[in-house]
Scaffold this motif. Structure first.
Motif, short mmCIF file in Angstrom:
data_model
loop_
_atom_site.label_atom_id
_atom_site.label_comp_id
_atom_site.label_asym_id
_atom_site.label_seq_id
_atom_site.Cartn_x
_atom_site.Cartn_y
_atom_site.Cartn_z
N GLY A 1 48.81 49.67 31.55
CA GLY A 1 49.65 48.73 31.89
C GLY A 1 49.64 48.79 33.64
O GLY A 1 50.04 47.42 33.98
N ARG A 2 49.33 49.61 33.99
CA ARG A 2 49.31 49.84 35.81
C ARG A 2 47.90 49.58 36.29
O ARG A 2 47.84 49.76 37.46
CB ARG A 2 50.11 51.09 35.88
N ARG A 3 47.08 49.75 35.58
CA ARG A 3 45.60 50.09 35.96
C ARG A 3 45.10 48.58 36.69
O ARG A 3 44.62 48.59 37.81
CB ARG A 3 44.83 50.16 34.75
N ALA A 4 45.74 47.51 36.43
CA ALA A 4 45.30 46.44 37.17
C ALA A 4 46.01 46.19 38.26
O ALA A 4 45.18 45.86 39.38
CB ALA A 4 45.85 44.83 36.13
N ARG A 5 46.99 46.69 38.63
CA ARG A 5 47.81 46.71 40.16
C ARG A 5 46.96 47.80 40.80
O ARG A 5 46.53 47.48 41.90
CB ARG A 5 49.05 47.18 39.79
N ALA A 6 46.77 48.94 40.14
CA ALA A 6 45.89 49.86 40.97
C ALA A 6 44.54 49.47 41.38
O ALA A 6 43.98 49.42 42.76
CB ALA A 6 45.71 51.23 40.24
N MET A 7 44.02 48.70 40.50
CA MET A 7 42.73 48.12 40.88
C MET A 7 42.57 47.00 41.93
O MET A 7 41.63 46.94 42.71
CB MET A 7 41.90 47.78 39.38
N SER A 8 43.64 46.16 41.86
CA SER A 8 43.72 45.17 42.89
C SER A 8 44.07 45.84 44.21
O SER A 8 43.55 45.35 45.14
CB SER A 8 45.07 44.48 42.35
N TRP A 9 44.86 46.98 44.38
CA TRP A 9 44.93 47.47 45.59
C TRP A 9 43.73 48.30 45.81
O TRP A 9 43.40 48.24 47.21
CB TRP A 9 45.99 48.67 45.43
N PHE A 10 42.88 48.61 45.13
CA PHE A 10 41.56 49.23 45.41
C PHE A 10 40.69 48.14 46.03
O PHE A 10 39.79 48.22 47.02
CB PHE A 10 40.95 49.96 44.21
N GLY A 11 40.76 47.18 45.16
CA GLY A 11 39.85 45.83 45.52
C GLY A 11 40.26 45.48 47.15
O GLY A 11 39.48 45.08 48.19
N ALA A 12 41.70 45.40 47.14
CA ALA A 12 42.09 44.74 48.60
C ALA A 12 41.56 45.90 49.69
O ALA A 12 41.45 45.21 50.96
CB ALA A 12 43.88 44.83 48.56
N THR A 13 41.64 47.17 49.49
CA THR A 13 41.20 47.88 50.41
C THR A 13 39.79 47.99 50.73
O THR A 13 39.27 47.79 52.05
CB THR A 13 41.45 49.42 49.85
N HIS B 1 40.26 33.93 27.74
CA HIS B 1 41.81 33.93 27.39
C HIS B 1 42.29 35.29 27.57
O HIS B 1 43.22 35.57 26.76
CB HIS B 1 42.32 32.91 26.40
N THR B 2 41.63 36.15 27.98
CA THR B 2 41.97 37.70 28.00
C THR B 2 42.28 38.13 29.56
O THR B 2 41.51 38.05 30.24
CB THR B 2 41.07 38.69 27.16
N ALA B 3 43.58 38.67 29.79
CA ALA B 3 43.87 39.12 31.06
C ALA B 3 43.12 40.57 31.27
O ALA B 3 42.96 41.11 30.52
CB ALA B 3 45.28 39.19 31.11
N PRO B 4 42.85 40.57 32.62
CA PRO B 4 42.29 42.06 32.82
C PRO B 4 42.93 43.17 32.37
O PRO B 4 42.58 44.08 32.04
CB PRO B 4 42.10 42.01 34.30
N ASP B 5 44.55 43.19 32.64
CA ASP B 5 45.12 44.37 32.37
C ASP B 5 45.48 44.60 30.92
O ASP B 5 45.86 45.84 30.31
CB ASP B 5 46.59 44.46 32.81
N THR B 6 44.83 43.62 30.05
CA THR B 6 44.82 43.89 28.42
C THR B 6 43.56 44.30 28.03
O THR B 6 43.41 44.64 26.72
CB THR B 6 45.39 42.75 27.78
#
Length: 467
Positions: A124-136, A446-451
């Motif tokens: 449930g938190r991995r998409a946000r962590a990967m988003s920060w990784f990509g932003a970095t 129609h499948t979100a990354p965090d699912t």
């Protein structure tokens, strides 16, 4: 994962990618200060990329075998020590060796960051962590030209180009101090299979035979040895593919490329990165050369691209929820348009160029912040480590190919032409968009990354042991 673990991991990612481009800007100053020849100057910039790219696949497997935290710490220590040695280098030879070793340290670290995130962060938190990784990744890849230009212009403590290397040392030290907060992943009994020595040899030599001529060939006028090296690379990498199919414990897990999403995802990362680093580098050289902006003015102009990348990274997660993999195609098309528009306004720096670059930065940030997460979401649990090495390898290899081809287009005529370089960029991003469209068709709609974070989900709780 502990609260402070992600900042520690991302600090390593930031300095690794920034170090790819920062020395490209300061190489002329290095040559003047150390009385280095053209070959040594090229190796200062290219040597880091060479060892970085060639270490990644092997380092990913070693992280699985010995533990990702352990490899992160060792790699960060190697990177930091080499950066300090390079900043103090008395001559060009010492600097070249330091950059080669620094690249090895980066190659050891990069796959561990992805593997730790993928194995230890709850789904449930991995998409946000990967988003920060990509932003970095997005900001770091742009920070090199900006920071290099600023350091040359401001010349803190009279350090000149040495400050570009020294600036990474405190960040590396901070990451080493923070290593106890990293979770323990990898290194379990199931991961301790024998290392494929033949695969390591073929991958390292094959990738070296690709990267070295691409990095040095343009400056040397593409002599015979560069073409011979590329021909040898085809043979070595073909032998690697054949060997991996027969090896009892292959270096590249077959499951890593078992899905169309993984194959196309790695492909789109490679093609996309054949455009981005070369665009920023050629833009920087063109602004400082024919246009006549100084290092600080060039840094300020490129900073608009970096600001856009930050905004795009922040938008990546909601855009991916809405459009899923199709967002990668949209971002690529936008960058193709941006490259075409930049050709029109690049010789007149001002608000129009800033606006175009900001839009390009948004597209770049959105793509980079999402691509790795979308690919890793489809990877089987046993192949996470392998793909964590293949993705940054594709990123670095694509960047090296792009700099070589775009540079060749820029200098092809009697007079350097940003228009020819721009045409190359447009073609590359259109191709990236086409691969991204194929990737979208291969992915469930129609499948979100965090699912869709199946990679390692059932193992994450069992493998995460807080250190």
């Amino acid at each position: 994962m502990r609260r402070l673990a992600l900042p520690v991991l991302l600090s390593g990612t930031f300095v690794q990618l920034m170090s790819v481009t920062v020395m490209q800007i300061v190489v002329p100053d290095v040559r003047a200060d150390l009385a280095a020849g053209a070959g040594a100057g090229q190796l200062v910039a290219a040597g880091y990329t060479l060892t970085f790219a060639c270490t990644l696949i092997t380092a990913a497997r070693l992280g699985d075998r010995w533990g990702h935290r352990r490899l992160f710490v060792v790699g960060t220590a190697v990177f930091t020590a080499a950066a300090a040695a390079g900043a103090l280098a008395p001559d060009a030879g010492v600097l070249v060796v330091a950059r080669l070793v620094q690249g090895i340290g980066s190659g050891m670290v990069a796959p561990q960051v992805l593997s730790i995130i993928q194995r230890s962060v709850p789904p449930g938190r991995r998409a946000r962590a990967m988003s920060w990784f990509g932003a970095t990744m997005a900001v770091a890849s742009l920070a090199g030209p900006v920071l290099g230009g600023m350091l040359l212009e401001l010349d803190p403590f009279g350090a000149g180009w040495r400050a570009a290397l020294a600036v990474t040392v405190p960040v590396g030290v901070a990451a080493l101090v923070g290593w106890p907060v990293l979770p323990r992943t990898g290194g379990g009994a199931a991961d301790r299979v024998p290392l494929d020595g033949v695969g390591v040899l073929l991958s390292v030599t094959g990738l070296s035979a690709v990267v070295l001529p691409l990095a040095l060939g343009g400056e040397q006028g593409w002599p015979v040895w560069t073409w011979a090296s590329l021909a040898v690379a085809v043979g070595l990498l073909s032998a690697l593919v054949v060997h991996q199919r027969r090896a009892p414990h292959p270096l590249v897990q077959p499951a890593a490329l078992g899905t169309a999403t993984a194959r196309l995802g790695i492909g789109v990362v490679l093609v996309f990165n054949a455009g981005v680093p070369s665009f920023v580098l050629l833009l920087s050289l063109h602004l400082q050369g024919p246009v006549g902006l100084g290092p600080l003015g060039t840094a300020g102009t490129i900073a608009t691209y970096a600001v856009g990348a930050l905004a795009g990274s922040a938008l990546a997660e909601p855009l991916a929820r809405r459009w899923d993999v199709s967002m990668l195609a949209v971002a690529s098309f936008v960058l193709a348009a941006v490259c075409g528009a930049t050709v029109v306004v690049v010789d007149r720096p001002g608000p129009a160029l800033w606006a175009v670059l900001a839009l390009g930065g948004i597209a770049f940030g959105a793509f980079t912040a999402s691509a790795f997460a979308l690919v890793l979401a489809e990877v089987p649990a046993g192949a996470v480590g392998t793909v964590s090495g293949l993705l940054p390898t594709a990123q670095q290899l694509g960047g090296t190919i792009g700099v070589a081809l775009c540079g060749a287009a820029y200098t092809a005529g009697a007079v350097p032409s940003f228009g020819r370089a721009g045409a190359y960029q447009v073609a590359v991003f259109v191709l990236a968009a086409a691969v991204a469209v194929a990737l979208a068709r291969a992915t469930r709609p129609h499948t979100a990354p965090d699912t869709r974070h199946r990679a390692g989900d059932h193992r994450s709780e069992q493998e995460t042991r807080h250190g």
